[in-house]
Write an enzyme that holds these catalytic residues in place. Structure first.
Site, PDB file in Angstrom:
ATOM      1  N   GLY A   1      16.756   3.786  31.431  1.00 24.23           N
ATOM      2  CA  GLY A   1      18.041   4.389  31.107  1.00 24.23           C
ATOM      3  C   GLY A   1      19.154   3.843  31.996  1.00 24.23           C
TER       4      GLY A   1
ATOM      5  N   CYS B   1      18.221  13.057  28.202  1.00 21.38           N
ATOM      6  CA  CYS B   1      17.562  13.068  29.510  1.00 21.38           C
ATOM      7  C   CYS B   1      17.706  14.440  30.149  1.00 21.38           C
ATOM      8  CB  CYS B   1      18.146  12.018  30.435  1.00 21.38           C
ATOM      9  SG  CYS B   1      17.342  12.075  32.053  1.00 21.38           S
TER      10      CYS B   1
ATOM     11  N   LYS C   1      18.377   8.601  20.504  1.00 22.44           N
ATOM     12  CA  LYS C   1      17.162   9.235  21.028  1.00 22.44           C
ATOM     13  C   LYS C   1      17.384  10.730  21.229  1.00 22.44           C
ATOM     14  CE  LYS C   1      13.542   8.739  24.468  1.00 22.44           C
ATOM     15  NZ  LYS C   1      13.003   7.831  25.506  1.00 22.44           N
TER      16      LYS C   1
HETATM   17  C1  FMN Z   1       8.775   8.344  34.423  1.00 22.97           C
HETATM   18  C2  FMN Z   1       9.545   8.460  33.140  1.00 22.97           C
HETATM   19  C3  FMN Z   1      10.868   8.025  33.074  1.00 22.97           C
HETATM   20  C4  FMN Z   1      11.600   8.118  31.898  1.00 22.97           C
HETATM   21  N1  FMN Z   1      12.878   7.644  31.855  1.00 22.97           N
HETATM   22  C5  FMN Z   1      13.555   7.657  30.665  1.00 22.97           C
HETATM   23  C6  FMN Z   1      14.854   7.072  30.548  1.00 22.97           C
HETATM   24  O1  FMN Z   1      15.378   6.528  31.520  1.00 22.97           O
HETATM   25  N2  FMN Z   1      15.482   7.110  29.352  1.00 22.97           N
HETATM   26  C7  FMN Z   1      14.894   7.691  28.252  1.00 22.97           C
HETATM   27  O2  FMN Z   1      15.499   7.700  27.179  1.00 22.97           O
HETATM   28  N3  FMN Z   1      13.674   8.241  28.329  1.00 22.97           N
HETATM   29  C8  FMN Z   1      12.978   8.230  29.505  1.00 22.97           C
HETATM   30  N4  FMN Z   1      11.715   8.764  29.568  1.00 22.97           N
HETATM   31  C9  FMN Z   1      11.131   9.378  28.354  1.00 22.97           C
HETATM   32  C10 FMN Z   1      10.208   8.389  27.640  1.00 22.97           C
HETATM   33  O3  FMN Z   1      10.902   7.243  27.236  1.00 22.97           O
HETATM   34  C11 FMN Z   1       9.559   9.079  26.417  1.00 22.97           C
HETATM   35  O4  FMN Z   1      10.577   9.511  25.540  1.00 22.97           O
HETATM   36  C12 FMN Z   1       8.709  10.275  26.784  1.00 22.97           C
HETATM   37  O5  FMN Z   1       8.069  10.070  27.994  1.00 22.97           O
HETATM   38  C13 FMN Z   1       7.671  10.648  25.712  1.00 22.97           C
HETATM   39  O6  FMN Z   1       6.762   9.619  25.475  1.00 22.97           O
HETATM   40  P1  FMN Z   1       5.338   9.477  26.245  1.00 22.97           P
HETATM   41  O7  FMN Z   1       4.628  10.792  26.102  1.00 22.97           O
HETATM   42  O8  FMN Z   1       4.642   8.329  25.579  1.00 22.97           O
HETATM   43  O9  FMN Z   1       5.661   9.206  27.672  1.00 22.97           O
HETATM   44  C14 FMN Z   1      10.988   8.683  30.752  1.00 22.97           C
HETATM   45  C15 FMN Z   1       9.671   9.121  30.811  1.00 22.97           C
HETATM   46  C16 FMN Z   1       8.926   9.013  31.983  1.00 22.97           C
HETATM   47  C17 FMN Z   1       7.504   9.496  31.992  1.00 22.97           C
END
Ligand code: FMN
Ligand code: FAD
Ligand code: FAD
Ligand code: FMN
Ligand code: FES
Ligand code: FES
Lengths: 303, 266, 303, 266
Positions: free
Chosen positions: A46, A129, A164
């Site tokens: 992000g 976020c 998103k």
């Molecule tokens: C450590 C971490 C950092 C994240 N940082 C962002 C981010 O900067 N921007 C964003 O849109 N989503 C961010 N997310 C969300 C992920 O992109 C994703 O939408 C969310 O984790 C669900 O998918 P998953 O269960 O496969 O992790 C972050 C997730 C994690 C775990």
């Protein structure tokens, strides 16, 4: 041989598996462990107008089949990204999506403008976020705000625009419809669910930010439900994520309606997760007899 | 160049030196070959995230390495119960270890589980003919660990215990002060001496302060909650000083876990 | 000896552990396996005006550290309950809470009236069941509706009134405030998160009802966060639930702000879970040096 | 009167008669003493919910009982890998088994994993001097299971396979028809004969139809996805006819798993 390419509006991906924002660093590390050209795409960490150092540690709390994070958008700022990270990312040979998060309404447009002259393949507006005060998630839980942000970005940007969405809302399809009506080219969901874990001995939250965003397998049933709901509500492509750990999980998300998927937390448990998922999804698709993976999208058969 | 990072390692030996600790020897020629003192591995258990452990020693000929585990919760409980023959998925070697080059005397100061990675430092010193001095702090003699191994490996050792039932009464800082005093009294050349500290934050802070007072270089190995262990999630940050004096968030897992004590903001 | 009693408004419980609605049958089975007088209370299966046979099977789908259910409020109707189940439940010696779910707005008042002359200790308004079409969850995601339903029930009932909230909303504290303002004596949360699990081979949802409600450890961080949010927003007692499996989990929920907790899914994995949780919570409380378990409530120390 | 239901059972023996099945013998004097044919146990694994298995046999003297496991997914995979000495948490015995009282001839008709609880029925018949006839349907001879045990225990057996490589070619229904025909041809008294069916829905439906045609009583053991296994969550329902003809949802776990074929709505 199965055709693994998918089309998200005007953007064609090698395959439907995209590394999710915030879970792939700035790729300098991960490129040592896998051939990134094999991915469908990468959504950047992000990005914000100004560099952000993020929240204080601890920033992670483990929970049953999942984790909370409260990174708080640590990033070097979009200008640094464009100059120092993006050129390198563009050499990987997979789609590169810039994930941007605004604190103020206007910042989204400003960042989109800065990206206009780059070769970035798409912009993902992070309206979801949960780890920064004000902005961002507040934008994403109000259909009116979504409409305003999306149309203002659309005005200054010719890039494919993905929006998103946060799951922390009463009706995610209402938010998706707002994004679609305002000109979004795709919606991606879900971001993390707001959660809290407390260390009962000290009575302190595990994370310095107190709350954080829940991701991982624990959220998958909620993510699949929301993807299906949104798939039924809009006609733009849906990019599904939330708890995908295996090719079978990716297939489930696509069956629910996703045209492509993102993989986040799985990368943190296994750095090469995306590659494994692509391989598994490919062989699963081949076994179904489908000629192309895109045929799977939305094939859920409801009772 | 893409290289492997995830290994399925077989447990070769399981030792339980006392009630609180288990030492596992694991097979992985690759990790054994590449590992440097201060690096760590990230180990799968029955829990969701991996668990980080400092590398305690390597046997490059046998292609094995060891980790020392203190049972703290579910993950370490699971790992402490592994038996020879069991396999476990491990990422490693990870992180930035100690920079030991250019020193001719290395004082390790460890407390609690911090003694494990420091044993690897002493092992390295012995191989490289560097003068190794090991200072270890324990709660009590009963909870002490690796004392024999340190005694055999290092040139000199000093064991402290809070309970007062070992050579030095009190914490590792007191023992370190004595070692430093001794070096100064004997007019030793400390220009190429390094202090390597690993353990409770307070202990490392003390070590850093004593080192600074004596004009000795000091590196500390920080611990922070991690998810990926490889630098891609940004959850494991600590505050460090940049050259220009500004503060930034560094990742313990790849920028560390070992940092020059000078850059750490405690 | 720790004082394990807690006070929820005018109602005093033996201890803070209540068996959650829908996860304890009508107790005829569970009474064979444990001494129910040891419980803080029992919330009955969701009751409706007319008997309901519920949804078709399959009604359950397993997921990582949790399960979805889509029972759909199968119950013999409130009149049958009052005549045939309640008298027996009242002999157990723990508090008995009637969990009622209306399809139409008016039904809540009608059921409350029927309960008025019974010895039931409290009424729990289920405004949050995700498994029946219309009604119920729709009521619970609209502050205006909550206000109307709660005040209409208050008018006809003198029983302590607990309002059970759904987590499928943008702001659960807004809903809690609405309940409080309309006269609720306590709020209980969370009900289940709406989810979907698909069998990728048949492309059919596992459950006949397609979607279902997610419960179990997977939801605990979300539940703890919401309980804390609501605790900060209202001054009536909060009854916390969602993924409590152990005494430590119960302590976490109370530290976040719960005056009492409910235990649901844990009963399905281990029929005697409630008894174990009470014992663990008691010894944990004793170790903290507290004289009474009620001292734990809301003792979270935020960063 | 409160009684125990949750037992920690040790694995006493693990047999793998063929590629597809594992048979575990488990220790629990209580379950062994109480279990009746048609009842089941609910077994913990590394998955969230327990897994239900019909009780295959009991040894009341040894205080053990056995279950047969076909690997279908993660939970059964885990259980199939348990080794003697391992412990596992088990609820049992659960449910309403077959009502065998008052019958002097019992025909069991099983398909797939349905043969396991039916073996217990045959064991019971042998003990009680009831004439037991076992009809089993398999995919192929290779996938067949318990054939020797049925042969030794029952008075007569008939094995069918879809692949056509066993005594009867086709499904268990064809074999059952032959058994019934035989009884009728030999003018056997079938007033006190019972058919017990367990297996795929279609097979049980066929058995129920053939039983009805012949005027023989029939009980079937239904399978439904479960959570609690003890009747408190209402997820495991099947549709049954009440005496007054109305349809209701009965719980497979406590109202069943065995139902009179007459009340089942297929
Ligand atoms: C450590 C971490 C950092 C994240 N940082 C962002 C981010 O900067 N921007 C964003 O849109 N989503 C961010 N997310 C969300 C992920 O992109 C994703 O939408 C969310 O984790 C669900 O998918 P998953 O269960 O496969 O992790 C972050 C997730 C994690 C775990
Ligand atoms: C670089 C590094 C090296 C380490 N080396 C060793 C070692 O050599 N020997 C040893 O016994 N321990 C070591 N630790 C600590 C060890 O990782 C934790 O004790 C372990 O993760 C606890 O897991 P658990 O499931 O038993 O505890 P839980 O408290 O149940 O774990 C819950 C979560 O918190 C995290 N966590 C808990 N305590 C710590 C901690 N102290 N540091 C980091 N994360 C934590 C866990 O990883 C997990 O994600 C090291 C930690 C780091 C960061
Ligand atoms: C009363 C009863 C008796 C049974 N007896 C036997 C037996 O003796 N031997 C045997 O091998 N199997 C038996 N089964 C089936 C066995 O319970 C399932 O094969 C097993 O639960 C699958 O678990 P899994 O994790 O391997 O599969 P998964 O498909 O991963 O399981 C996912 C979820 O679905 C449920 N599930 C999947 N298949 C079934 C099924 N067929 N019936 C009920 N729930 C299911 C699981 O319990 C779990 O909750 C019986 C089932 C019931 C209801
Ligand atoms: C099988 C099942 C049936 C349920 N039925 C009801 C119900 O009838 N009324 C109600 O208010 N909640 C019902 N719930 C929700 C629970 O009472 C509880 O709010 C939820 O499961 C979260 O707690 P848990 O994680 O401890 O299960 C049901 C939950 C389950 C698992
Ligand atoms: S643990 Fe992920 S960046 Fe350090
Ligand atoms: S499985 Fe819970 S009632 Fe049958």
């Amino acid at each position: 041989m199965v055709d693994m390419t998918v089309q998200i509006g005007s953007l064609k991906l090698n395959n439907p598996v995209i590394a999710a924002s915030g879970t792939f660093g700035f790729e300098r590390e991960i490129e040592q462990y896998m051939d990134l050209s094999k991915l469908g795409g990468i959504s950047s960490k992000g990005l914000t107008i100004k560099p952000r150092s993020g929240n204080d540690a601890p920033r992670v709390a483990e929970c049953p089949q999942g984790m909370l994070n409260s990174v708080g958008l640590q990033n070097p700022g979009i200008e640094y990204f464009i100059e120092n990270e993006l050129p390198h990312m563009l050499t990987y040979g997979c789609a590169v999506i810039a994930n941007i998060a605004g604190h103020e309404f206007e910042e989204y447009g400003e960042m989109a403008k800065l990206l206009e002259d780059t070769a970035v393949d798409a912009i993902e507006l992070n309206l979801s976020c949960p780890n920064v005060s004000g902005g961002c998630m507040a934008f994403g839980s109000d259909a009116y705000m979504i409409r305003s942000v999306v149309s203002s970005v659309k005005k200054v940007s010719s890039k494919p625009l993905w929006v998103k969405l946060t799951p922390n809302v009463t009706s995610i399809s209402e938010m998706a419809i707002a994004a679609e009506e305002a000109g979004a080219d795709a919606v991606s969901l879900i971001n993390t669910l707001l959660g809290l874990v407390i260390d009962i001995d000290s009575r302190r939250p595990i994370m310095k930010n107190n709350t954080g965003g829940l991701s991982g397998p624990a959220v998958r049933p909620v993510a699949v439900r929301m993807v299906n709901e949104v798939y039924n509500a809009v006609s733009i492509p849906v990019i599904g994520m939330g708890g995908i750990m295996t090719g079978r999980d990716a297939a489930e998300m696509m069956i629910a309606g996703a045209s492509a998927v993102q993989v986040g937390t799985a990368n943190l448990v296994k750095p090469t997760a995306c590659i494994d998922i692509i391989r598994e999804l490919e062989s699963w698709t081949a076994n179904t007899g489908a000629a192309g993976v895109s045929e799977i999208t939305g094939t859920i058969v409801k009772w | 160049m893409v290289h492997q990072i995830d290994y399925s390692c077989q447990v070769i030996r399981r030792q339980q030196p006392n009630r609180s600790y288990v030492i596992l020897t694991l097979e992985s020629p690759e990790i054994a070959a590449m590992a440097m003192p201060g690096q760590f591995v990230d180990v799968s258990s029955d829990q969701f995230l991996r668990r980080p452990f400092g590398i305690m020693s390597v046997d490059r000929e046998q292609g094995t390495f060891a980790i020392g585990i203190r049972v703290m919760g579910q993950g370490t409980l699971y790992l402490s119960r592994l038996q020879p023959g069991d396999k476990v998925s491990i990422l490693g070697p990870l992180g930035h270890g100690f920079c030991l080059e250019g020193y001719d005397r290395i004082i390790t100061v460890g407390g609690g589980t911090g003694v494990f990675p420091l044993f690897f430092v002493q092992q390295f010193c012995r191989e490289q003919n560097i003068e190794g001095i090991a200072v270890c702090g324990y709660r009590s003699a009963e909870e002490s660990i690796l004392t024999e191994e340190f005694t055999q490996t290092a040139c000199a050792v000093s064991f402290a215990s809070d309970a007062g039932d070992m050579t030095v009464a009190g914490h590792a800082g007191i023992a370190l002060q004595a070692v430093i005093d001794d070096l100064i009294e004997t007019n030793s050349d400390i220009s190429r001496t390094l202090i390597c500290a690993c353990g409770p934050k307070l202990m490392m802070k003390t070590a850093a302060r004593l080192a600074k007072q004596a004009g000795i270089s000091c590196q500390v190995s920080l611990e922070e909650r991690m998810a990926c262990g490889v630098g891609i999630c940004l959850v494991c940050v600590c505050k460090t000083k940049k050259d220009d004096g500004t503060v930034e968030h560094s990742r313990c897992c790849v920028d560390g876990p070992v940092f020059d004590a000078e850059v750490v903001i405690w």
